[in-house]
Write a protein that holds these residues in place. Structure first.
Motif, PDB file in Angstrom:
ATOM      1  N   UNK A 128       0.839  -1.205   0.000  1.00  0.00           N
ATOM      2  CA  UNK A 128       0.000   0.000   0.000  1.00  0.00           C
ATOM      3  C   UNK A 128       0.876   1.257   0.000  1.00  0.00           C
ATOM      4  N   UNK A 129       1.916   1.254   0.822  1.00  0.00           N
ATOM      5  CA  UNK A 129       2.784   2.429   0.918  1.00  0.00           C
ATOM      6  C   UNK A 129       3.543   2.693  -0.383  1.00  0.00           C
ATOM      7  N   UNK A 130       4.099   1.652  -0.972  1.00  0.00           N
ATOM      8  CA  UNK A 130       4.954   1.822  -2.141  1.00  0.00           C
ATOM      9  C   UNK A 130       4.185   1.766  -3.451  1.00  0.00           C
ATOM     10  N   UNK A 131       2.910   1.362  -3.377  1.00  0.00           N
ATOM     11  CA  UNK A 131       2.055   1.227  -4.559  1.00  0.00           C
ATOM     12  C   UNK A 131       2.716   0.339  -5.618  1.00  0.00           C
ATOM     13  N   UNK A 132       3.316  -0.736  -5.159  1.00  0.00           N
ATOM     14  CA  UNK A 132       3.898  -1.701  -6.068  1.00  0.00           C
ATOM     15  C   UNK A 132       3.908  -3.072  -5.413  1.00  0.00           C
ATOM     16  N   UNK A 133       3.942  -4.091  -6.241  1.00  0.00           N
ATOM     17  CA  UNK A 133       3.945  -5.464  -5.746  1.00  0.00           C
ATOM     18  C   UNK A 133       5.013  -6.257  -6.496  1.00  0.00           C
ATOM     19  N   UNK A 134       5.379  -7.382  -5.921  1.00  0.00           N
ATOM     20  CA  UNK A 134       6.308  -8.286  -6.596  1.00  0.00           C
ATOM     21  C   UNK A 134       5.717  -9.687  -6.521  1.00  0.00           C
ATOM     22  N   UNK A 135       5.455 -10.270  -7.698  1.00  0.00           N
ATOM     23  CA  UNK A 135       4.911 -11.618  -7.733  1.00  0.00           C
ATOM     24  C   UNK A 135       5.951 -12.636  -7.247  1.00  0.00           C
ATOM     25  N   UNK A 136       5.464 -13.703  -6.668  1.00  0.00           N
ATOM     26  CA  UNK A 136       6.369 -14.763  -6.214  1.00  0.00           C
ATOM     27  C   UNK A 136       7.162 -15.300  -7.407  1.00  0.00           C
ATOM     28  N   UNK A 137       8.474 -15.372  -7.216  1.00  0.00           N
ATOM     29  CA  UNK A 137       9.330 -15.878  -8.266  1.00  0.00           C
ATOM     30  C   UNK A 137       9.746 -14.831  -9.280  1.00  0.00           C
TER      31      UNK A 137
END
Length: 462
Positions: A261-270
């Motif tokens: 939420x803070x960084x407005x980014x995600x990283x998918x597993x792998x």
């Protein structure tokens, strides 16, 4: 409309009632007859009709007075007026009061049937249009929030203010109060309405699957990952992610949600690279999050990140005046969904429903209405058809009684609710004793007529 439309015939002449009954029955209509306006009103209060055919001149309550009373109770009910004393003035008066048509005696069989068929076909089309509009409203806006009470008006005010923003909203309230409905309303009323609304019940997903559910994974990220998964954050990109029962998130997952939420980014597993996401977060809980924070079951930093705008959904016991409106609304929904014949709630049934504490809130009320509608015989739902116990308000003829749930600890709110319940019961009782004469009731209560009307409207006693 029922497969065999029900028609009420009202005429003080028995042979006219008999002629019309035979004529309409032969054409497949269900009929019931009344010899006076007063008798007709009693039948209308007890059962649902699709149309009323009434004589104009009758002793006591004449046709115009009956028409006026019918339109007060049910503005959509078709009324056809017949009379042997036809004049332009009486025709105009009947049409102004809401009559569908005006037929002179002696009438021809075809004339009555043609007018009745046209009237019912028009009502069928109007009902279909209303149903379509209702379905569209329920799907695309928040007009299905039912309630005139101050707590519900406050809910709508907050939704209207926050909808156009991107501010994170935390919706609190007991189970069954409509938290997801509020979340959808915020989404539909805002600029993201054309983008996805993605809900997840945080307590319904096993802890070991939460990360892959939220953030997704690439093919081969772990054993069994034979194809890539997008993840809920990516699915909601551009729209709204609704975190229902957010207090059920494990602490280790709370850290990852906070970072996303803070960084407005995600990283998918792998996957090594991060993916930017633009979404609005709406969260909901039926727990006291500040208490959860004190007990170290919920992260304080995530709480403050979520608690930008707080929207409290009031339980039904804090807005009892909305229960009659909700009950009628749900009954119409259930009749439509299950393709039942039209049904009504008796006034006593409504009073019993309004006096229940409803620990399951709106969801429980709807379930009770659905059960009553499906299981009841006939078109009128009475107290005996309700799947609830006797209510305090049903005893108010012998002594004033109000309900105070055992779990209430807020004295100010409790006293306010008790005062409102007491006021509602006394006003209801006084109106009944004065035959609904508001001027007389206001004098008995020591109120101005305007003040009484305001309270009658506020408590849904119209």
């Amino acid at each position: 409309m029922a497969p065999h439309p029900r028609v009420l015939i009202v005429d003080d002449e028995a042979h006219i009632r008999k002629i019309l009954t035979i004529m309409l029955t032969k054409k497949g209509y269900e009929t019931q007859a009344a010899g006076s306006g007063q008798e007709a009103l009693g039948l209308i209060r007890q059962a649902a009709f699709d149309a009323v055919i009434t004589d104009l001149r009758m002793p006591g309550l004449d046709g115009l007075d009956l028409l006026r009373e019918i339109k007060t109770q049910d503005p959509e009910l078709v009324v056809i007026v017949i009379t042997a004393f036809a004049t332009v003035e009486t025709a105009i008066a009947a049409m102004k009061q809401g009559a569908y048509d005006y037929i002179s005696k002696p009438f021809k069989e075809d004339e009555i049937l043609i007018v009745l068929d046209k009237a019912l076909e028009r009502q069928r089309i109007l009902a279909e249009n209303r149903q379509l509009r209702a379905q569209i409203r329920e799907k695309y806006d928040f007009s299905n929030f039912i309630g005139r009470s101050r707590p519900m008006q406050r809910v709508l005010e907050i939704i209207a203010k926050v909808a156009e923003t991107k501010a994170t909203v935390l919706i609190t309230g007991e189970s069954g109060t409509g938290k997801e409905l509020a979340a959808r309303a915020i989404h539909q009323a805002g600029p993201r309405r054309d983008k996805p609304f993605v809900p997840i019940n945080c307590g319904a997903v096993p802890a070991n699957l939460l990360e892959s559910e939220f953030f997704g994974y690439v093919k081969g990220a772990f054993s069994g990952a034979d194809r890539p998964k997008k993840g809920l954050f990516a699915e909601a990109d551009g729209g709204t992610l609704f975190l229902d029962e957010v207090s059920e998130l494990p602490l280790e997952m709370q850290v990852k949600i906070l970072r996303a939420i803070q960084e407005e980014e995600i990283r998918r597993l792998g996957e090594a690279t991060a993916l930017k996401v633009d979404l609005r977060i709406v969260a909901a809980t039926n727990k006291d999050l500040p208490e959860e924070v004190k007990a170290s079951r919920f992260r304080e930093d995530l709480f403050y990140r979520l608690n930008v705008i707080t929207l409290y959904m009031p339980p039904l016991r804090e807005r009892p005046e909305d229960i009659p409106l909700l009950a009628h609304h749900f009954l119409n929904q259930v009749v439509r969904e299950h393709k039942l014949e039209p049904k009504k709630l008796s006034p006593e049934a409504v009073r019993v429903l309004a006096a229940q504490p409803w620990p399951g809130n709106v969801r429980a009320l709807r379930n009770a209405i659905e059960q009553s509608a499906v299981m009841s015989d006939g078109s009128l739902i009475s107290v005996s058809d309700l799947p609830v116990g006797p209510a305090p308000i049903s005893k108010d003829r012998s002594g004033l009684s109000v309900s105070v749930p055992e779990d209430w600890t807020d004295l100010k709110s409790a006293l306010k609710s008790v005062i409102e319940q007491t006021e509602k019961i006394i006003i209801q009782r006084t109106l009944e004793k004065s035959d609904r004469n508001r001027t007389r009731a206001a004098q008995i209560l020591g109120l101005s007529r305007r003040a009484l009307i305001t309270k009658v409207q506020a408590y849904g006693l119209e």
